[in-house]
Design a protein around this motif. Sequence first.
Motif, PDB file in Angstrom:
ATOM      1  N   ARG A 279       8.385  -6.380  -6.740  1.00  0.00           N
ATOM      2  CA  ARG A 279       7.788  -5.311  -5.939  1.00  0.00           C
ATOM      3  C   ARG A 279       8.708  -4.098  -5.788  1.00  0.00           C
ATOM      4  N   LEU A 280       9.964  -4.247  -6.262  1.00  0.00           N
ATOM      5  CA  LEU A 280      10.897  -3.115  -6.205  1.00  0.00           C
ATOM      6  C   LEU A 280      10.663  -2.118  -7.335  1.00  0.00           C
TER       7      LEU A 280
ATOM      8  N   THR B 123       9.033   0.792  -9.233  1.00  0.00           N
ATOM      9  CA  THR B 123       8.309   1.972  -8.767  1.00  0.00           C
ATOM     10  C   THR B 123       7.460   2.540  -9.904  1.00  0.00           C
ATOM     11  N   ASP B 124       6.757   3.591  -9.616  1.00  0.00           N
ATOM     12  CA  ASP B 124       5.934   4.228 -10.650  1.00  0.00           C
ATOM     13  C   ASP B 124       6.770   4.642 -11.854  1.00  0.00           C
TER      14      ASP B 124
ATOM     15  N   GLY C 275      17.290  -2.777  -3.195  1.00  0.00           N
ATOM     16  CA  GLY C 275      16.159  -2.712  -2.276  1.00  0.00           C
ATOM     17  C   GLY C 275      16.564  -2.452  -0.850  1.00  0.00           C
TER      18      GLY C 275
ATOM     19  N   LYS D  43      13.884   1.611   3.175  1.00  0.00           N
ATOM     20  CA  LYS D  43      13.183   2.854   2.856  1.00  0.00           C
ATOM     21  C   LYS D  43      12.501   3.381   4.116  1.00  0.00           C
TER      22      LYS D  43
ATOM     23  N   ASP E 252       9.869   5.650   3.662  1.00  0.00           N
ATOM     24  CA  ASP E 252       8.571   6.175   3.224  1.00  0.00           C
ATOM     25  C   ASP E 252       7.480   5.110   3.211  1.00  0.00           C
ATOM     26  N   GLY E 253       7.793   3.934   3.732  1.00  0.00           N
ATOM     27  CA  GLY E 253       6.791   2.884   3.783  1.00  0.00           C
ATOM     28  C   GLY E 253       6.707   2.035   2.538  1.00  0.00           C
ATOM     29  N   SER E 254       7.473   2.367   1.483  1.00  0.00           N
ATOM     30  CA  SER E 254       7.447   1.576   0.258  1.00  0.00           C
ATOM     31  C   SER E 254       8.216   0.270   0.468  1.00  0.00           C
ATOM     32  N   PHE E 255       8.011  -0.671  -0.439  1.00  0.00           N
ATOM     33  CA  PHE E 255       8.602  -1.993  -0.289  1.00  0.00           C
ATOM     34  C   PHE E 255      10.124  -1.942  -0.407  1.00  0.00           C
ATOM     35  N   ASP E 256      10.793  -2.693   0.466  1.00  0.00           N
ATOM     36  CA  ASP E 256      12.234  -2.893   0.324  1.00  0.00           C
ATOM     37  C   ASP E 256      12.576  -4.292   0.818  1.00  0.00           C
TER      38      ASP E 256
ATOM     39  N   GLU F 100      11.245  -6.557   4.416  1.00  0.00           N
ATOM     40  CA  GLU F 100      10.501  -7.767   4.069  1.00  0.00           C
ATOM     41  C   GLU F 100      11.205  -9.008   4.611  1.00  0.00           C
TER      42      GLU F 100
END
Length: 700
Positions: free
Chosen positions: A217-218, A220-221, A281, A284, A286-290, A294
């Motif tokens: 999940r780390l 990114t685009d 990780g 963050k 910005d709400g993205s996974f880290d 988690e």
Amino acid sequence: MSFESLGVDYLVVDEAHAYKNLPVKGAEKFAGLLGGTSSRALDLDMKISYLRSQGRERICTLATATPVANSMGEMWVMMHYLRPDILAGAGVGDFTAWARQFASASTAVEMNAGGGYVVKQRFTTFSNLPELLSMWQTFADVKLTSELGLNLPEIKTRSDGERRAETLEIDLGGPMEEFRERLEERETAIKAGMVSPTEDNYLCLTNDGITFATDYRLFTDKNISALNGVDTETITHQKVDVVADNVYRVWNENKDNEYLDETGEVSPTRGALQIVFCDKGTPKTDGSFDMYHELKRLLVEKGVPESAVAFVHEAKNTLERDALYKRARSGSIQILIGSTEKLGTGANIQTRAVAIHHVDVPWRPADHIQRNGRVFRQKNQNSEVAEYRYCTLKSLDTMKWQTLERKAAFIGQVMTGKYTGRTIEDLAERQMSYAETKAIASGDQMLMRSVDLKNQIQGLKNERAAWRTKNANISSNLRLLGTTGMFLDRYGEALTRIQETLANPATPVIKFDEQIVTERKAAAARLNDALSALPSYIFRTASSRGGGAISWNPVYSLPKIEINGVKIAFGITTSYLGNGHGLVAVPAAFAQQLEYYRRYFPDKSGLDISVEVQFKGTTIPRLDYHYFVRLENMIGKLDGLPEKMKEYQANIEHEKMRYGSETEERWSGESKLATLEAELKEITASLRDGKRSQQQTINL
């Protein structure tokens, strides 16, 4: 108020490795030897230089658990701070000279800042280790933790009875196999040159491998394409889940532990502290996974109070960090999560520390040492501390830990002077090789062992090559010393002949063709006339004899000149650059062997007493009476030559003894190399024949 006005006369600097990034002139030419630059290091250097300029011999003490953190080049920085006189005395006070003496370059293809592909030299091997360590041990007082007798907690005993770190393995199953196949496809394309380096390269491959081993999940685009063909939906239990389960278990087992507070009384707050290190990780906003949020979410779900879990990243300044650490010592925080950079040094939070968790693997031994230094520390009230390492199967994790341990063992040998080799590889972070990637991706333990063996064998072969070069150099130097001794004997015979006619009149006696010339000015005029009549072919002949100043072309057409009974011979030499000449005068008995005397007798020996006037073209400059003063001084030096010969002869004998003591008839690593090669041969045969314990067959 300036530093100079404070009256400081001595500096004691803790965590001195934080000052290793000193701006050094010429360092840019030696990629890989030093890291970046910092104002902090420059500031310390200026203060040390100021104190030294005041005439004090002892001005500074540096203390650190990791004097060499990332590269052996950092040894120069520490030497520069503490003993620049040793560096200067060895002729390596300048970093450029030091690097050329001790570092060797290798060429590699790397990505530049713009994404381009460049061939770059990096200095990855160090040689002449005995000489380097001899300088280091002159001032460095190195003590390993095991030698200090400190009251430190022991590492907790594992279920197998050994006091060692416990490794928890994470099996991602099918998706890991799919990702492995994806890695193999990419590495094959990279090796074959089927993709542009801007699209894919080994550095990206390494980073993606580490990322997937941590948590898919780390991605990114920017790099999500690395997951193409991988069914991540079937992954239900990842590394962070294993970490959460284990951290919760340790928390639950120790939540009622009692500890003393700062006053020595039993603290009303119960519970131990766990430290979790994770460099991949980080938090963050910005709400993205880290990984941090988690892990905290999972722990809170299991029943850990939310207030008991904290990130070191929450502290934005020194005051907030101190307050955070105080809460960790008092028990308010029982699980502290941080990165090596932010939590690895300067955190005195060991009071209740009962466990340390390495979610990922640092490349550098120094990072691991600093991490563990947070818990295996004095004033920890626990007698045992558990160390947990989390490894995803068939990933880079296992090999990174193996590499880390090998480097750490070697650093300990280097720092204490117990390393016996002449060459070593540098410690800096590196990317995976093709073979390592293949072995890691396969998950085949036998294949991984073969890669490790090949690396060790190559290192030993490099060491053997250095040993052979050293012995060849010693043999060459011994032959050179023998030849030098032969010419020294001839020099002595010539000097004896000179001394038979040498006179010591009250005033110098100059003769031209047996006629006494009473004035130096008149002697210079007669010599100028003779020199001006020299044919031009003499200069061409001198040039044709070679481009070194030792080339000697005698001139026989000049008058026979004597000074105080010593006959003088003249000759023409060429300059080192071949674009000029020199008129050389020397006692005639030395003339025949002058080329060899100049070749084998260094300037510092004082045995070359010739007088030389340099010039360009074919026109010798006019000489005045000062020239004959120089010739008279040359004759005056003859009396001191016997003593200089004796000193030089003693020096030759000393050098012969030194080289003789350094000669090794047999390389000490031969047996180890043979053993490793035999093991590799056996593994290679097993891999080829399919006789392996693993399920999948991979042909080398």
